[in-house]
Design a protein around this motif. Structure first.
Motif, PDB file in Angstrom:
ATOM      1  N   TYR A   1      -1.551   7.459 -14.878  1.00  0.00           N
ATOM      2  CA  TYR A   1      -1.916   8.280 -14.940  1.00  0.00           C
ATOM      3  C   TYR A   1      -1.722   8.689 -16.799  1.00  0.00           C
ATOM      4  O   TYR A   1      -2.180   9.748 -17.190  1.00  0.00           O
ATOM      5  N   GLY A   2      -0.444   8.297 -16.686  1.00  0.00           N
ATOM      6  CA  GLY A   2       0.380   8.820 -18.338  1.00  0.00           C
ATOM      7  C   GLY A   2      -1.107   8.252 -19.480  1.00  0.00           C
ATOM      8  O   GLY A   2      -0.543   8.528 -20.241  1.00  0.00           O
ATOM      9  N   ASP A   3      -0.691   7.043 -18.849  1.00  0.00           N
ATOM     10  CA  ASP A   3      -1.993   6.167 -20.129  1.00  0.00           C
ATOM     11  C   ASP A   3      -3.140   7.572 -20.126  1.00  0.00           C
ATOM     12  O   ASP A   3      -3.990   7.440 -21.944  1.00  0.00           O
ATOM     13  N   ILE A   4      -3.852   7.890 -18.850  1.00  0.00           N
ATOM     14  CA  ILE A   4      -4.585   8.261 -19.195  1.00  0.00           C
ATOM     15  C   ILE A   4      -4.640   9.427 -19.536  1.00  0.00           C
ATOM     16  O   ILE A   4      -6.074  10.033 -20.422  1.00  0.00           O
ATOM     17  N   ALA A   5      -3.674  10.498 -18.969  1.00  0.00           N
ATOM     18  CA  ALA A   5      -3.230  11.868 -19.879  1.00  0.00           C
ATOM     19  C   ALA A   5      -3.007  11.632 -21.343  1.00  0.00           C
ATOM     20  O   ALA A   5      -3.541  12.883 -22.441  1.00  0.00           O
TER      21      ALA A   5
ATOM     22  N   GLY B   1       1.137   5.099 -10.414  1.00  0.00           N
ATOM     23  CA  GLY B   1       2.428   5.086 -11.406  1.00  0.00           C
ATOM     24  C   GLY B   1       2.888   4.178 -12.374  1.00  0.00           C
ATOM     25  O   GLY B   1       2.467   3.514 -12.566  1.00  0.00           O
ATOM     26  N   THR B   2       3.717   4.917 -13.357  1.00  0.00           N
ATOM     27  CA  THR B   2       4.469   4.042 -14.727  1.00  0.00           C
ATOM     28  C   THR B   2       5.221   3.518 -13.596  1.00  0.00           C
ATOM     29  O   THR B   2       5.467   2.335 -14.446  1.00  0.00           O
ATOM     30  N   ASN B   3       5.565   3.754 -12.757  1.00  0.00           N
ATOM     31  CA  ASN B   3       6.424   2.651 -11.738  1.00  0.00           C
ATOM     32  C   ASN B   3       5.721   1.837 -11.710  1.00  0.00           C
ATOM     33  O   ASN B   3       6.721   1.579 -10.702  1.00  0.00           O
ATOM     34  N   GLY B   4       5.186   2.014 -11.090  1.00  0.00           N
ATOM     35  CA  GLY B   4       4.268   0.583 -10.239  1.00  0.00           C
ATOM     36  C   GLY B   4       4.363   1.792  -8.801  1.00  0.00           C
ATOM     37  O   GLY B   4       3.239   0.590  -7.849  1.00  0.00           O
ATOM     38  N   SER B   5       3.849   2.600  -8.665  1.00  0.00           N
ATOM     39  CA  SER B   5       3.296   3.283  -6.850  1.00  0.00           C
ATOM     40  C   SER B   5       2.140   2.972  -6.957  1.00  0.00           C
ATOM     41  O   SER B   5       1.646   3.548  -8.098  1.00  0.00           O
ATOM     42  N   LEU B   6       1.698   2.908  -5.817  1.00  0.00           N
ATOM     43  CA  LEU B   6       0.466   2.699  -5.228  1.00  0.00           C
ATOM     44  C   LEU B   6      -0.362   4.623  -4.697  1.00  0.00           C
ATOM     45  O   LEU B   6      -0.432   4.450  -4.025  1.00  0.00           O
ATOM     46  N   THR B   7       0.151   5.312  -5.259  1.00  0.00           N
ATOM     47  CA  THR B   7       0.012   6.205  -4.713  1.00  0.00           C
ATOM     48  C   THR B   7      -1.382   7.089  -6.061  1.00  0.00           C
ATOM     49  O   THR B   7      -1.752   6.341  -6.467  1.00  0.00           O
ATOM     50  N   GLY B   8      -1.741   7.842  -5.077  1.00  0.00           N
ATOM     51  CA  GLY B   8      -3.119   8.674  -5.058  1.00  0.00           C
ATOM     52  C   GLY B   8      -4.042   8.661  -5.577  1.00  0.00           C
ATOM     53  O   GLY B   8      -5.036   8.600  -5.443  1.00  0.00           O
ATOM     54  N   TYR B   9      -4.513   7.933  -3.842  1.00  0.00           N
ATOM     55  CA  TYR B   9      -6.291   7.294  -3.387  1.00  0.00           C
ATOM     56  C   TYR B   9      -6.291   8.317  -2.111  1.00  0.00           C
ATOM     57  O   TYR B   9      -6.360   8.094  -1.175  1.00  0.00           O
TER      58      TYR B   9
ATOM     59  N   LEU C   1       4.115  -3.662  -7.744  1.00  0.00           N
ATOM     60  CA  LEU C   1       3.667  -2.598  -6.862  1.00  0.00           C
ATOM     61  C   LEU C   1       3.703  -1.888  -5.795  1.00  0.00           C
ATOM     62  O   LEU C   1       4.466  -3.553  -5.281  1.00  0.00           O
ATOM     63  N   PHE C   2       3.916  -0.997  -5.664  1.00  0.00           N
ATOM     64  CA  PHE C   2       4.312  -0.449  -4.658  1.00  0.00           C
ATOM     65  C   PHE C   2       3.813   0.246  -3.722  1.00  0.00           C
ATOM     66  O   PHE C   2       3.538   1.704  -4.436  1.00  0.00           O
ATOM     67  N   VAL C   3       4.610   1.189  -2.125  1.00  0.00           N
ATOM     68  CA  VAL C   3       3.788   1.843  -1.593  1.00  0.00           C
ATOM     69  C   VAL C   3       4.996   2.604  -2.120  1.00  0.00           C
ATOM     70  O   VAL C   3       5.985   2.074  -0.954  1.00  0.00           O
ATOM     71  N   PRO C   4       4.638   4.264  -2.223  1.00  0.00           N
ATOM     72  CA  PRO C   4       6.136   5.259  -2.239  1.00  0.00           C
ATOM     73  C   PRO C   4       6.001   5.420  -0.518  1.00  0.00           C
ATOM     74  O   PRO C   4       4.566   5.342   0.299  1.00  0.00           O
ATOM     75  N   THR C   5       7.588   5.771  -0.488  1.00  0.00           N
ATOM     76  CA  THR C   5       7.763   5.865   0.846  1.00  0.00           C
ATOM     77  C   THR C   5       7.486   7.183   1.220  1.00  0.00           C
ATOM     78  O   THR C   5       7.476   7.646   2.607  1.00  0.00           O
ATOM     79  N   ARG C   6       7.402   8.523   0.527  1.00  0.00           N
ATOM     80  CA  ARG C   6       7.029   9.814   0.014  1.00  0.00           C
ATOM     81  C   ARG C   6       6.274  10.546  -0.706  1.00  0.00           C
ATOM     82  O   ARG C   6       6.218   9.682  -1.399  1.00  0.00           O
ATOM     83  N   GLY C   7       5.597  10.868  -0.791  1.00  0.00           N
ATOM     84  CA  GLY C   7       4.761  11.641  -1.689  1.00  0.00           C
ATOM     85  C   GLY C   7       3.628  12.710  -1.442  1.00  0.00           C
ATOM     86  O   GLY C   7       3.325  13.030   0.117  1.00  0.00           O
ATOM     87  N   THR C   8       3.271  12.990  -1.674  1.00  0.00           N
ATOM     88  CA  THR C   8       1.731  14.437  -1.549  1.00  0.00           C
ATOM     89  C   THR C   8       0.624  13.876  -1.779  1.00  0.00           C
ATOM     90  O   THR C   8       0.173  14.037  -1.529  1.00  0.00           O
TER      91      THR C   8
END
Length: 179
Positions: free
Chosen positions: A100-104, A141-149, A170-177
């Motif tokens: 997301y940061g690279d796209i930003a 995510g920058t840290n390899g999080s597979l968030t946001g789909y 890559l990893f699946v986050p345990t919490r988040g929006t």
């Protein structure tokens, strides 16, 4: 007038939508924002050429091929900012990843700004109305999080695995929006 049909895929039932000439929507069943960019009722119609071409494109994609996005006539409905983000998504190579940061940073450059919010980019990525084809599943995510789909993390994982992405970092986050 807008038309829709369905496509049965390895990641579940997908709705395809068009304006008669251009593809305007591809949503997984139960996906967030399913059809949100279309303000009027869609008529079920299976024999529209752009929808037939899209089904064949998806057949090749799910067979592990790398069909070109340029083969399809895309017309996602959204404002200028979202269009810029979606254009960037179309440049992510098959089996590739971007943050997301690279796209930003890329959006900021295109809009002649010094910075751009990764969260704003995340909102535009999440509202991508032509999922899979405009490959928002390739954003992490920058840290390899597979968030946001919006189609669900398990679907994102399946799509990345299909494309042969190395999932070891890559990893699946345990919490988040965005779960």
């Amino acid at each position: 007038m807008y038309y829709k049909t369905t496509y049965t895929s390895p990641v579940g039932l997908i709705t395809l939508a068009c304006d008669g000439d251009n593809l305007v929507g591809v949503w997984n069943e139960g996906q967030k924002y399913h059809g949100a960019n279309i303000s009027e009722e869609m008529t079920v119609k299976d024999d529209i050429p752009v929808l037939e071409v899209t089904k064949k494109w998806l057949d090749r994609y799910f067979a592990g091929k790398n069909p070109a996005i340029s083969e399809l006539s895309l017309a996602p409905i959204g404002g200028e900012f979202r269009q810029i983000v979606w254009d960037i998504l179309c440049q992510i190579p098959y089996g590739g990843l971007i943050t997301y940061g690279d796209i930003a940073k890329m959006v900021a450059a295109k809009m002649n700004k010094t910075t751009m919010s990764s969260q704003a980019v995340g909102g535009a990525v999440g509202h991508n109305p032509i999922s899979i084809i405009i490959p928002c599943h390739r954003v992490v995510g920058t840290n390899g999080s597979l968030t946001g789909y919006a189609g669900g993390i398990s679907t994102k994982v399946k799509l990345l695995e299909l494309e042969g992405v190395d999932m070891s970092r890559l990893f699946v986050p345990t919490r988040g929006t965005a779960l």
